[in-house]
Design a protein around this motif. Structure first.
Motif, short mmCIF file in Angstrom:
data_model
loop_
_atom_site.label_atom_id
_atom_site.label_comp_id
_atom_site.label_asym_id
_atom_site.label_seq_id
_atom_site.Cartn_x
_atom_site.Cartn_y
_atom_site.Cartn_z
N LEU A 107 0.83 -1.20 0.00
CA LEU A 107 0.00 0.00 0.00
C LEU A 107 0.87 1.26 0.00
CD1 LEU A 107 -3.04 0.58 0.12
CD2 LEU A 107 -2.83 0.84 2.59
N THR A 108 1.91 1.24 0.85
CA THR A 108 2.76 2.41 0.98
C THR A 108 3.67 2.59 -0.23
OG1 THR A 108 2.81 1.99 3.33
CG2 THR A 108 4.41 3.56 2.47
N MET A 109 4.49 1.57 -0.46
CA MET A 109 5.55 1.71 -1.46
C MET A 109 5.00 1.52 -2.87
SD MET A 109 8.06 2.22 0.58
CE MET A 109 8.49 1.96 2.28
N GLY A 158 1.09 4.05 -2.90
CA GLY A 158 1.35 5.43 -2.49
C GLY A 158 2.47 6.05 -3.30
N LEU A 159 3.66 5.44 -3.20
CA LEU A 159 4.80 5.96 -3.95
C LEU A 159 4.59 5.76 -5.45
CD1 LEU A 159 8.16 5.02 -2.19
CD2 LEU A 159 7.23 7.27 -2.67
N LYS A 175 2.03 6.01 -7.28
CA LYS A 175 1.27 7.08 -7.93
C LYS A 175 2.16 8.28 -8.22
CE LYS A 175 -3.51 6.21 -7.09
NZ LYS A 175 -4.40 6.14 -5.93
N LEU A 176 3.15 8.47 -7.33
CA LEU A 176 4.05 9.60 -7.55
C LEU A 176 5.04 9.31 -8.67
CD1 LEU A 176 4.94 10.62 -3.88
CD2 LEU A 176 3.23 11.63 -5.37
N VAL A 177 5.53 8.07 -8.71
CA VAL A 177 6.59 7.75 -9.66
C VAL A 177 6.05 7.45 -11.05
CG1 VAL A 177 8.54 6.21 -10.12
CG2 VAL A 177 8.03 6.87 -7.78
N GLY A 178 4.89 6.78 -11.11
CA GLY A 178 4.35 6.42 -12.42
C GLY A 178 4.79 5.02 -12.80
N PRO A 222 11.15 2.97 -13.75
CA PRO A 222 12.17 3.65 -14.53
C PRO A 222 12.81 2.71 -15.55
CG PRO A 222 12.84 3.37 -12.24
CD PRO A 222 11.40 3.02 -12.31
N TYR A 272 5.06 1.03 -11.44
CA TYR A 272 6.06 1.09 -10.36
C TYR A 272 5.73 0.08 -9.27
CZ TYR A 272 9.39 2.88 -6.97
OH TYR A 272 10.43 2.98 -6.09
N LEU A 306 13.42 10.27 -9.32
CA LEU A 306 12.48 9.69 -10.26
C LEU A 306 11.14 10.40 -10.20
CD1 LEU A 306 13.11 5.88 -9.50
CD2 LEU A 306 14.11 7.24 -11.34
N ILE A 307 10.72 10.71 -8.96
CA ILE A 307 9.42 11.35 -8.78
C ILE A 307 9.45 12.76 -9.36
CG2 ILE A 307 7.83 12.30 -7.05
CD1 ILE A 307 8.60 9.90 -5.28
N SER A 342 9.11 12.92 -12.99
CA SER A 342 7.94 12.36 -13.67
C SER A 342 6.61 12.97 -13.21
CB SER A 342 7.88 10.84 -13.50
OG SER A 342 7.51 10.54 -12.17
N ALA A 343 6.44 13.07 -11.91
CA ALA A 343 5.11 13.43 -11.43
C ALA A 343 4.88 14.93 -11.43
CB ALA A 343 4.90 12.88 -10.02
N LEU A 390 4.21 3.68 8.26
CA LEU A 390 4.07 3.61 6.80
C LEU A 390 2.91 4.44 6.27
CD1 LEU A 390 4.73 -0.21 6.33
CD2 LEU A 390 6.23 1.66 5.63
N LEU A 391 1.84 4.53 7.06
CA LEU A 391 0.59 5.04 6.50
C LEU A 391 0.12 6.38 7.06
CD1 LEU A 391 -1.26 1.58 6.50
CD2 LEU A 391 -0.12 2.68 4.57
N PHE A 432 5.47 8.95 3.68
CA PHE A 432 6.16 8.66 2.43
C PHE A 432 5.42 9.16 1.18
CE2 PHE A 432 7.74 5.56 5.44
CZ PHE A 432 9.10 5.62 5.22
N PHE A 433 4.11 9.35 1.31
CA PHE A 433 3.36 9.83 0.15
C PHE A 433 2.18 10.66 0.67
CE2 PHE A 433 1.78 5.77 1.50
CZ PHE A 433 0.42 5.95 1.55
N THR A 485 -3.54 10.81 -2.18
CA THR A 485 -3.54 9.77 -3.20
C THR A 485 -4.26 8.50 -2.75
OG1 THR A 485 -1.42 8.89 -2.46
CG2 THR A 485 -1.36 10.54 -4.20
N VAL A 486 -4.66 8.41 -1.48
CA VAL A 486 -5.33 7.19 -1.03
C VAL A 486 -6.83 7.45 -0.87
CG1 VAL A 486 -3.28 6.32 0.14
CG2 VAL A 486 -5.01 7.61 1.43
#
Lengths: 338, 265, 260
Positions: free
Chosen positions: B48-50, B53-54, B56-59, B62, B69, C48-49, C52-53, C188-189, C193-194, C198-199
């Motif tokens: 869920l987190t990596m 969550g992440l 969505k940011l990275v797409g 790479p 991702y 990377l973020i 891209s984002a 984590l939640l 980290f994000f 987005t959730v």
């Protein structure tokens, strides 16, 4: 020594019960050196000792902490390889047949080392499996041993709920799961209250009468006198005396001991006077302890009369039979329990 | 007979097998429900987190425009979960059994050999690793990240990864003196987790760093799991298997030596 | 003699300081190396973020966005550890509380002294983190200095209630279970980290109840120099309320455990 052993075994009447092929345990020049490690200097824990014992005996290692008793026991248990010398057990060499020997002996370590994550019964079940015994055998023996240790109603509780005496009984029960021919007990009653000690002694007598050979270490004189047919006294990694409790007392000290205590003001003068009495016709020897004087004599009352005749008035005077404690003091010049 | 020979004797001589110790572990763990719950919950949280969550940011991953991702990161996290499960057992668990609970001081007084103790430790830790890997695989399926039947190869791959790390962990446990030393264990595990291509491909590093990363066992473990997960098994898998088998053999051999040194005095 | 002149809670502080002095070297190294590893490792993801984002971070680089949140999350972990495990160990036979409770110090003195020491360690940890963060260019303004007390407050919001519970807990494994099933999920939640945007919405609402989320938001807004009075009052108020509730609760459990 040889004759002593034989006569001891004969009086017990157990030597003939099992087929005997030479001594059960025989050590020659047995030595254990703990190598220097991390700043600590090398330590000679056991310094070339010899001993042997026959089936059915109860054999004791007696001595203060650091005398080498536990190191010797670890070698006999085949978990600590001897540095030099030979150790033959059950007709095998401890250095090469450790696993086969361990299968036939039982060990009661000094700290109970029960498996705290398991229940009382599981401790027995799992330990039995370490010997490669079948599930059915282990189950059957566990029930009998729980009965032997009087722990049936604790069987399904975690071991942390047990008292010290119960833990020790469980440890002994555990050591019997493989029906051992030889049982090793390291300080079996240290830390137990008097009542728990007596329950434990009773269980050990029972085993002895069933023909199990016992080897135990202790620094309690009364325990050695109660349980051991024969014992060795260790000091500084060596054996300083060997024999039955009675024969050791007869050989090294008088029949009785007179214990004298004096008021602080009189002590120095009184000590000089008492020291001058020995060796004499009545008083054979005097030991000066920090708090009291020990006068060795075959008749303690006569010795007290001599002391009184010298014009001394002790605060207390106690006449008692000589014990192994006195033997140890005589042999090493030190008290056993500091 | 020299002392070394004597130690070797006490150390080897297989006889009883590993079942007694494995039985003990089952007795201990059947009272604890947390492991099973964690095997399912933890991967869900990490994904869920990596992943989401992440992710969505990275797409997309790479350099791999057809891979999301989340699908890229999940196998890396799975490998880490297997590594953590196996080493938790042989570093933390074994430290407790060796030095705190002193279980093995008791066991060596029975006919069991040190080689058997080590084997039992490794089988148990491997089983824990496979459980973690399988739980994670199920979580990946729940997130729709499993596309190929080849993903089933992740289960045996987890076993190899777990075994290699378990053997290395047992060596570490033999050196740990007290609980404070575990922070140094963390100091090795954390950088591996962060830099061994869990989160991004090797290509982001300069060549020098790449060589360094290629030495890490987790790097090869991730390759071994990522390739079947992405449905493309190739040369990296072969290298990974060779690396992990060699690591297992070497660490296993040394673990027996270390355990002998710690237990036989 | 100097010890006698100290207020009682400071004496407990001094006792714990003496113990800490034996291991401080190791913990300082760890305290600097951990953030360095995390920030460089995740910083690469950040590249990377950033390339891209668009959108969710509001034009801020991922590293700058992440670092203060990670600082708060580390403080939470330490707060839980020093508060919960610390009280558990100190109250166990042979632990420091046993000796202290036999002196004229009251259980509340011991509690306050311990929490003071936890605060000190939290501040040290956060300062080390900030140092690394600044070196990596993720502390854009001088306001960032204020993230140190904000992170310490976050840690304390866990340490105080955990001390209350830890001292009364019988088994160490219970605490490990809580760490695993409560602290790690929070870690984590909680938007560390994000961004929570987005959730799904229901998950966002759960996160608002997480003390760590308030700590993360507080530190992040301060670091970016965009803290409003209202946000500061809500986040800070939430954390302070946790500390106060924890202390009140711990006073009871400490008294019960140490002066039975």
């Amino acid at each position: 020594m040889q004759g002593d052993t034989a006569s001891q075994a004969a009086t017990l009447g157990v030597a003939g019960e099992r087929p005997s092929t030479g001594p059960l345990v025989e050590a020659r020049k047995l030595t254990k050196v703990h190598p220097a490690r991390g700043g600590a200097a090398a330590l000679v824990a056991v310094d070339g000792i010899d001993f042997r014992l026959e089936r059915g005996e109860a054999f004791g290692f007696l001595g203060p902490n650091g005398a080498g008793k536990s190191s010797t026991m670890r070698m006999i248990a085949c978990v600590s390889p001897p540095t030099s010398g030979t150790l033959r057990m059950l007709g095998m060499d401890a250095a090469t047949d450790g696993s086969a020997i361990r299968a036939r002996i039982g060990v009661v370590p000094q700290d109970d080392s029960l498996d705290a994550a398991l229940t009382v019964r599981e401790n027995l079940l799992v330990y039995g499996r370490y010997f490669g015994l079948s599930r059915a055998t282990v189950r059957e023996r566990s029930d009998k041993l729980l009965d032997f240790a009087r722990l049936e109603d604790k069987a399904d509780q975690r071991v942390e709920t047990l008292s010290g005496g119960m833990r020790r009984r469980l440890t002994i029960a555990r050591s019997l799961i493989n029906d051992p021919e030889l049982l090793l007990l390291d300080e079996p009653t240290t830390g137990l209250d008097p009542q728990a000690r007596h329950v434990l002694w009773e269980r050990l007598f029972q085993l002895k009468s069933q023909g199990v050979t016992l080897i135990l270490t202790t620094h309690y004189m009364d325990e050695a006198e109660q349980l051991c047919d024969r014992l060795v006294i260790m000091d500084g990694g060596r054996i300083v005396a060997e024999g039955s409790p009675r024969s050791l007392i007869d050989a090294h000290v008088t029949r009785e001991v007179l214990e004298l205590r004096f008021a602080d003001a009189d002590r120095e003068k009184a000590t000089d006077v008492v020291l001058a009495l020995a060796p004499g016709p009545v008083c054979q020897r005097v030991d000066v302890l920090p708090d009291r004087l020990l006068v060795y004599a075959d008749d303690g009352d006569d010795a007290l009369a001599v002391v009184n005749a010298a014009g001394l008035e002790p605060l207390t005077a106690l006449v008692r039979r000589a014990s192994l404690e006195d033997v140890f003091l005589t042999l090493t010049g030190r008290s056993l329990v500091e | 007979m020299t002392v070394t020979e004597a130690i070797r004797e006490v150390a080897s001589r297989p006889r009883v097998g590993t079942w007694p110790l494995l039985t003990r572990q089952v007795y201990v763990y059947r009272r604890s429900w947390t492991e099973l719950v964690a095997a399912v919950l933890e991967p869900l949280m990490y994904l869920l987190t990596m992943g989401v969550g992440l992710g969505k940011l990275v797409g997309h991953a790479p350099g791999l425009s057809h891979v999301s991702y989340a699908a890229y990161v999940a196998p890396g996290l799975l490998a880490m979960a297997v590594m953590n499960a196996a080493t938790a057992e042989t570093i933390f668990g074994a430290f407790d059994r060796i030095k705190q609970a002193k279980l093995y001081d008791v066991v060596i007084a029975t006919p069991m050999s040190i080689a058997e103790i080590v084997r039992a430790e490794l089988w148990w830790a491997t089983a824990r690793g496979v459980l973690a890997g399988t739980g994670f695989l199920a979580a990946m399926a729940a997130f729709g990240l499993v596309h190929s039947v080849m993903s089933l190869l992740i289960v045996p791959a987890s076993a190899l990864v777990a075994l290699a790390f378990a053997a290395a962990g047992l060596i570490a446990a033999s050196y740990v003196r007290d609980w404070d030393d575990f922070q140094y264990v963390q100091l090795v595990m954390l950088p591996m987790f962060l830099f061994a291509t869990t989160f991004y491909p090797l290509s982001v590093y300069p060549r020098g760093v790449q060589l360094l990363v290629e030495c890490l066992p987790l790097f090869h473990s991730i390759n071994l799991i990522r390739e079947p997960a992405l449905g493309a098994i190739g040369g990296d898998t072969v290298v990974a298997v060779a690396y992990l088998v060699a690591m297992t053999a070497l660490c296993w051999w040394f673990a027996v030596r270390r355990m002998t040194r710690v237990l036989v005095r | 003699m100097t010890e006698l002149s100290l207020a009682p809670p400071l004496r407990e502080f001094a006792a714990e300081w003496l113990k800490y002095r034996r291991t401080w070297r190791g913990s300082i190294v760890i305290g600097l190396v951990n953030p360095l590893l995390f920030l460089t490792g995740i910083g690469i993801i950040g590249k990377l973020i950033d390339s891209s984002a668009t959108g969710p971070l509001g034009g801020v680089s991922y590293l700058t966005w992440l670092a203060p949140g990670l600082m708060a999350a580390s403080a939470m972990q330490m707060g839980f550890g020093s508060g919960g495990f610390g009280a558990f160990r100190a109250a166990a036979p042979g632990g420091g509380y046993r000796a202290a409770s036999a002196t004229p110090m009251s259980p509340t003195d011991i509690l306050l002294g311990s929490l003071l020491f936890v605060t000190f360690r939290l501040s040290l940890l956060s300062a080390g983190f900030l140092l690394v963060q600044a070196l990596l260019g993720a502390a854009p303004t001088w306001w960032a200095v204020l993230t140190v007390p904000a992170a310490a407050l976050t840690g304390l919001a866990f340490a105080a209630p955990m001390a209350a519970w830890g001292i009364a807990t019988k088994r160490f494994s219970t605490m490990q279970t809580v760490f695993r099933f409560v602290v790690q999920p929070l870690y984590l939640l909680s938007g560390t980290f994000f961004p929570l945007s987005t959730v799904p919405a229901w998950l966002q609402k759960v996160a608002y109840a997480s003390p760590l989320w308030h700590g993360v938001e507080l530190c992040r807004d301060i670091n970016l120099g965009r803290l409003t009075f209202a946000a500061g009052a809500i986040h800070g108020g939430f954390l302070i309320a946790m500390v106060i509730a924890g202390v009140l609760f711990a006073r009871v459990t400490y008294r019960r455990k140490l002066h039975e």
